[in-house]
Write an enzyme that holds these catalytic residues in place. Structure first.
Site, PDB file in Angstrom:
ATOM      1  CE1 TYR A   1     -28.526  28.891  30.434  1.00 53.82           C
ATOM      2  CE2 TYR A   1     -29.272  31.065  29.742  1.00 53.82           C
ATOM      3  CZ  TYR A   1     -28.392  30.266  30.451  1.00 53.82           C
ATOM      4  OH  TYR A   1     -27.379  30.841  31.175  1.00 53.82           O
TER       5      TYR A   1
ATOM      6  CB  SER B   1     -28.896  33.296  33.327  1.00 52.41           C
ATOM      7  OG  SER B   1     -29.008  34.010  32.121  1.00 52.41           O
TER       8      SER B   1
HETATM    9  N1  NAP Z   1     -21.578  33.482  29.294  1.00 48.07           N
HETATM   10  C1  NAP Z   1     -22.749  34.028  29.460  1.00 48.07           C
HETATM   11  O1  NAP Z   1     -23.138  34.941  28.704  1.00 48.07           O
HETATM   12  C2  NAP Z   1     -23.646  33.593  30.592  1.00 48.07           C
HETATM   13  C3  NAP Z   1     -24.733  34.405  30.900  1.00 48.07           C
HETATM   14  C4  NAP Z   1     -25.566  34.037  31.958  1.00 48.07           C
HETATM   15  C5  NAP Z   1     -25.297  32.898  32.689  1.00 48.07           C
HETATM   16  N2  NAP Z   1     -24.229  32.110  32.368  1.00 48.07           N
HETATM   17  C6  NAP Z   1     -24.002  30.920  33.209  1.00 48.07           C
HETATM   18  O2  NAP Z   1     -22.667  30.908  33.654  1.00 48.07           O
HETATM   19  C7  NAP Z   1     -22.272  29.574  33.971  1.00 48.07           C
HETATM   20  C8  NAP Z   1     -20.903  29.318  33.387  1.00 48.07           C
HETATM   21  O3  NAP Z   1     -20.957  29.476  32.001  1.00 48.07           O
HETATM   22  P1  NAP Z   1     -19.771  30.120  31.134  1.00 48.07           P
HETATM   23  O4  NAP Z   1     -20.346  31.281  30.441  1.00 48.07           O
HETATM   24  O5  NAP Z   1     -18.550  30.279  31.946  1.00 48.07           O
HETATM   25  O6  NAP Z   1     -19.610  28.981  30.016  1.00 48.07           O
HETATM   26  P2  NAP Z   1     -18.521  27.842  29.764  1.00 48.07           P
HETATM   27  O7  NAP Z   1     -17.208  28.464  29.490  1.00 48.07           O
HETATM   28  O8  NAP Z   1     -19.140  26.962  28.723  1.00 48.07           O
HETATM   29  O9  NAP Z   1     -18.447  27.057  31.148  1.00 48.07           O
HETATM   30  C9  NAP Z   1     -19.428  26.141  31.536  1.00 48.07           C
HETATM   31  C10 NAP Z   1     -18.803  25.109  32.414  1.00 48.07           C
HETATM   32  O10 NAP Z   1     -19.826  24.212  32.856  1.00 48.07           O
HETATM   33  C11 NAP Z   1     -19.300  22.913  32.721  1.00 48.07           C
HETATM   34  N3  NAP Z   1     -20.324  21.884  32.683  1.00 48.07           N
HETATM   35  C12 NAP Z   1     -21.284  21.680  31.743  1.00 48.07           C
HETATM   36  N4  NAP Z   1     -22.014  20.601  32.071  1.00 48.07           N
HETATM   37  C13 NAP Z   1     -21.498  20.115  33.227  1.00 48.07           C
HETATM   38  C14 NAP Z   1     -21.804  19.029  34.071  1.00 48.07           C
HETATM   39  N5  NAP Z   1     -22.786  18.160  33.792  1.00 48.07           N
HETATM   40  N6  NAP Z   1     -21.066  18.845  35.209  1.00 48.07           N
HETATM   41  C15 NAP Z   1     -20.055  19.688  35.514  1.00 48.07           C
HETATM   42  N7  NAP Z   1     -19.694  20.716  34.730  1.00 48.07           N
HETATM   43  C16 NAP Z   1     -20.418  20.920  33.612  1.00 48.07           C
HETATM   44  C17 NAP Z   1     -18.441  22.948  31.478  1.00 48.07           C
HETATM   45  O11 NAP Z   1     -17.571  21.853  31.539  1.00 48.07           O
HETATM   46  P3  NAP Z   1     -17.083  20.953  30.290  1.00 48.07           P
HETATM   47  O12 NAP Z   1     -15.773  21.514  29.927  1.00 48.07           O
HETATM   48  O13 NAP Z   1     -16.988  19.583  30.835  1.00 48.07           O
HETATM   49  O14 NAP Z   1     -18.140  21.069  29.226  1.00 48.07           O
HETATM   50  C18 NAP Z   1     -17.742  24.283  31.686  1.00 48.07           C
HETATM   51  O15 NAP Z   1     -16.660  24.135  32.562  1.00 48.07           O
HETATM   52  C19 NAP Z   1     -23.382  28.672  33.434  1.00 48.07           C
HETATM   53  O16 NAP Z   1     -24.206  28.253  34.498  1.00 48.07           O
HETATM   54  C20 NAP Z   1     -24.159  29.594  32.488  1.00 48.07           C
HETATM   55  O17 NAP Z   1     -25.515  29.217  32.364  1.00 48.07           O
HETATM   56  C21 NAP Z   1     -23.407  32.432  31.337  1.00 48.07           C
END
Ligand code: NAP
Length: 284
Positions: free
Chosen positions: A147, A134
């Site tokens: 975070y 991130s």
């Molecule tokens: N969106 C943003 O603005 C942003 C910015 C910077 C970084 N990120 C990073 O991008 C990555 C993906 O996030 P996203 O934005 O795509 O959000 P998201 O749609 O909430 O996806 C997150 C995924 O992680 C899974 N997860 C959570 N805890 C887990 C665990 N213990 N074991 C396996 N899977 C788990 C969730 O699964 P469940 O369905 O089981 O909950 C979901 O599939 C994350 O690492 C986040 O920190 C996001």
């Protein structure tokens, strides 16, 4: 590497799901993992797609997925550590249990996945790992102390491991998204605003409101909504082409990196403070 088998964590939504489709479209075998495969119907196993249960906090699910993947496809050539979650809250609004849970998923989870796949990659003398970090891992965000610290940990880990493993034939990258409207990521953000004593909660509300207002202003200025597919595409490029270790992704990420490059760290922090933090109290 042009094609092979990729294992991706956190594929139930957001970047993970988009990354599955990106690799499938390019002819890869994909091991799409998630905590509850039974809850989704969009991704169905076929000859090039294996959907498997993997919770990054449960090592037995990591090992059973690796076994199933190697039984099906032979080798795992690339791994994308995408699973993770965020959450707004001042430091004191997060309990010790909240903090440990976030580090279990965002830091110890990817470590466990890497520990499980590295021996076979070393034996093969090749492999790629992409950690979805991130921009909060490059600059700390007020209201996101826990975070930010979890993502700083994984950015540092990725950088050190990239140096350690490159001579062994294994390439390791960080893809650091800015803010993207993925479906689930923003759900956690309001959770803790009300917690703690009244003064803390009031400040938390004001900080949150200012951060939201700046975010909205930036989105209005750019006139477009950030497209999460950019992150999936960046991950794909890391696996298949020569890329730098650190890959900030998104217009806001690029703007922040430019600001960081133009000033010393304290000047940059002062700019962030002026932009995001309500200055309502005098320091005694
Ligand atoms: N969106 C943003 O603005 C942003 C910015 C910077 C970084 N990120 C990073 O991008 C990555 C993906 O996030 P996203 O934005 O795509 O959000 P998201 O749609 O909430 O996806 C997150 C995924 O992680 C899974 N997860 C959570 N805890 C887990 C665990 N213990 N074991 C396996 N899977 C788990 C969730 O699964 P469940 O369905 O089981 O909950 C979901 O599939 C994350 O690492 C986040 O920190 C996001």
């Amino acid at each position: 590497m042009t094609t092979g088998t990729v294992l991706i964590t956190g594929c139930s939504s957001g970047f993970g799901k988009l990354t599955v489709r990106t690799f499938l479209d390019e002819g890869w075998n994909v091991v799409a993992t998630m905590r509850s495969p039974e809850k989704q119907s969009d991704l169905v196993s076929n000859e090039r797609l294996l959907v498997n249960r993997l919770d990054v906090t449960q090592s037995e699910t990591i090992q059973s997925t690796i076994n199933a993947a190697t039984d099906r496809f032979g080798t795992i050539d690339a791994v994308v550590n995408n699973a993770g979650y965020g959450g707004y809250g001042l430091f004191e609004q997060s309990s010790e249990a909240d903090i440990r849970a976030m580090f279990e998923t965002n830091v110890f989870g990817p470590m466990a996945v890497m520990r499980a796949v590295l021996p076979a990659m070393r034996e093969a003398g090749r492999g790629v790992i992409v950690n979805v970090t991130s921009m909060a891992g490059h600059m700390a965000l007020p209201g996101n102390a826990i975070y930010s610290s979890s993502k700083h940990a994984i950015v540092g880990l990725t950088e050190a491991m990239a140096l350690e493993y490159r001579p062994l034939g294994i390439r390791i990258f960080s893809v650091a998204p800015g803010a993207y409207p993925t479906t689930r990521f923003t759900e956690n953000t309001d959770k803790r605003v009300e917690e703690g004593d009244a003064e803390l909660a009031a400040f938390s509300h004001r900080l949150r409101a200012q951060i939201d207002a700046v975010g909205e202003q930036m989105a209005n200025q750019s006139g477009t909504t950030a497209d999460p597919q950019e992150v999936a595409d960046k991950i794909y490029r890391c696996v298949t082409t020569e890329m730098p270790v650190h890959n900030p992704t998104g217009a806001d990420a690029e703007m922040l990196i430019a600001m960081m490059g133009q000033a010393d760290r304290q000047t940059f922090l002062d700019q962030i403070s002026d932009m995001l933090v309500p200055q309502h109290q005098q320091v005694q």
